[in-house]
Motif scaffolding. Sequence first.
Motif, PDB file in Angstrom:
ATOM      1  N   ALA A  73     101.330  26.551  33.653  1.00 39.91           N
ATOM      2  CA  ALA A  73     101.133  25.322  34.435  1.00 39.91           C
ATOM      3  C   ALA A  73      99.989  25.502  35.428  1.00 39.91           C
ATOM      4  O   ALA A  73      99.166  24.594  35.608  1.00 39.91           O
ATOM      5  CB  ALA A  73     102.417  24.940  35.157  1.00 39.91           C
ATOM      6  N   ARG A  82      95.393  19.218  33.465  1.00 42.74           N
ATOM      7  CA  ARG A  82      96.444  18.399  34.068  1.00 42.74           C
ATOM      8  C   ARG A  82      96.240  18.417  35.568  1.00 42.74           C
ATOM      9  O   ARG A  82      95.866  19.435  36.126  1.00 42.74           O
ATOM     10  CB  ARG A  82      97.796  18.993  33.667  1.00 42.74           C
ATOM     11  CG  ARG A  82      98.953  18.505  34.466  1.00 42.74           C
ATOM     12  CD  ARG A  82     100.250  18.835  33.804  1.00 42.74           C
ATOM     13  NE  ARG A  82     100.528  17.683  32.951  1.00 42.74           N
ATOM     14  CZ  ARG A  82     101.366  17.678  31.961  1.00 42.74           C
ATOM     15  NH1 ARG A  82     102.004  18.759  31.643  1.00 42.74           N
ATOM     16  NH2 ARG A  82     101.582  16.604  31.257  1.00 42.74           N
ATOM     17  N   ASP A  86     100.401  15.437  38.201  1.00 40.53           N
ATOM     18  CA  ASP A  86     101.011  15.304  36.878  1.00 40.53           C
ATOM     19  C   ASP A  86     101.925  16.488  36.564  1.00 40.53           C
ATOM     20  O   ASP A  86     102.996  16.319  35.975  1.00 40.53           O
ATOM     21  CB  ASP A  86      99.943  15.175  35.791  1.00 40.53           C
ATOM     22  CG  ASP A  86      99.263  13.818  35.796  1.00 40.53           C
ATOM     23  OD1 ASP A  86      99.827  12.861  36.369  1.00 40.53           O
ATOM     24  OD2 ASP A  86      98.158  13.723  35.209  1.00 40.53           O
ATOM     25  N   ALA A  87     101.507  17.692  36.965  1.00 38.56           N
ATOM     26  CA  ALA A  87     102.337  18.879  36.732  1.00 38.56           C
ATOM     27  C   ALA A  87     103.641  18.796  37.514  1.00 38.56           C
ATOM     28  O   ALA A  87     104.706  19.172  37.016  1.00 38.56           O
ATOM     29  CB  ALA A  87     101.561  20.142  37.099  1.00 38.56           C
ATOM     30  N   LEU A  89     105.113  15.921  38.487  1.00 29.70           N
ATOM     31  CA  LEU A  89     105.902  14.846  37.862  1.00 29.70           C
ATOM     32  C   LEU A  89     106.533  15.286  36.540  1.00 29.70           C
ATOM     33  O   LEU A  89     107.597  14.793  36.167  1.00 29.70           O
ATOM     34  CB  LEU A  89     105.037  13.607  37.651  1.00 29.70           C
ATOM     35  CG  LEU A  89     104.620  12.889  38.941  1.00 29.70           C
ATOM     36  CD1 LEU A  89     103.604  11.795  38.643  1.00 29.70           C
ATOM     37  CD2 LEU A  89     105.839  12.327  39.656  1.00 29.70           C
ATOM     38  N   ALA A  90     105.889  16.215  35.845  1.00 27.18           N
ATOM     39  CA  ALA A  90     106.418  16.724  34.574  1.00 27.18           C
ATOM     40  C   ALA A  90     107.373  17.900  34.782  1.00 27.18           C
ATOM     41  O   ALA A  90     107.804  18.531  33.821  1.00 27.18           O
ATOM     42  CB  ALA A  90     105.262  17.142  33.669  1.00 27.18           C
ATOM     43  N   ASP A  91     107.705  18.195  36.030  1.00 30.77           N
ATOM     44  CA  ASP A  91     108.587  19.318  36.378  1.00 30.77           C
ATOM     45  C   ASP A  91     108.036  20.667  35.929  1.00 30.77           C
ATOM     46  O   ASP A  91     108.790  21.611  35.699  1.00 30.77           O
ATOM     47  CB  ASP A  91     109.999  19.111  35.818  1.00 30.77           C
ATOM     48  CG  ASP A  91     110.729  17.981  36.505  1.00 30.77           C
ATOM     49  OD1 ASP A  91     110.477  17.762  37.708  1.00 30.77           O
ATOM     50  OD2 ASP A  91     111.544  17.309  35.842  1.00 30.77           O
ATOM     51  N   GLU A  92     106.722  20.783  35.815  1.00 27.78           N
ATOM     52  CA  GLU A  92     106.090  22.068  35.497  1.00 27.78           C
ATOM     53  C   GLU A  92     105.776  22.843  36.772  1.00 27.78           C
ATOM     54  O   GLU A  92     105.622  24.054  36.741  1.00 27.78           O
ATOM     55  CB  GLU A  92     104.817  21.839  34.690  1.00 27.78           C
ATOM     56  CG  GLU A  92     105.116  21.244  33.324  1.00 27.78           C
ATOM     57  CD  GLU A  92     103.869  20.806  32.598  1.00 27.78           C
ATOM     58  OE1 GLU A  92     102.756  20.926  33.154  1.00 27.78           O
ATOM     59  OE2 GLU A  92     104.011  20.338  31.458  1.00 27.78           O
TER      60      GLU A  92
END
Length: 139
Positions: A73, A82, A86-87, A89-92
């Motif tokens: 990530a 990314r 966004d990372a 929000l994507a739980d990364e």
Amino acid sequence: MAALLDESFATLARELPEAHARMCARLAGRTVRIEVDGEIFAAVFEGAAARVRRLGTEEDAPADASITASRRAIRDVLEARRSLADAVLADEVEAVAPVDSLVEVLSGLSTYVHGAVRCPSFPRLLERFQALLAGDEEA
């Protein structure tokens, strides 16, 4: 990861001291707990110094913010595949702290990155980070 981050702080201080000073001023008195693929450490900002301290797996040091991410990530954000938002929000990437602390940590991170891109030694640090990731993918 901890050693690489600590080295990057020293590199920033040596090659672009004004950016290092701005980062330290922004984060003065704060501790950020960081976990990357199970490695746990803390970035500690005391006065005009930034240092990294390794934490044991069971050690829960007091921190103003806690960030958890994978190397992958982090690479995706560094390589602009990314955005950081966004990372998250994507739980990364997970960032946990009161809102005011998150704002200060993000501001300090931005100051760090703005300095890092201007340091001649940072491309080599990035290559070493990518080599760490490549080694993980081969295992």
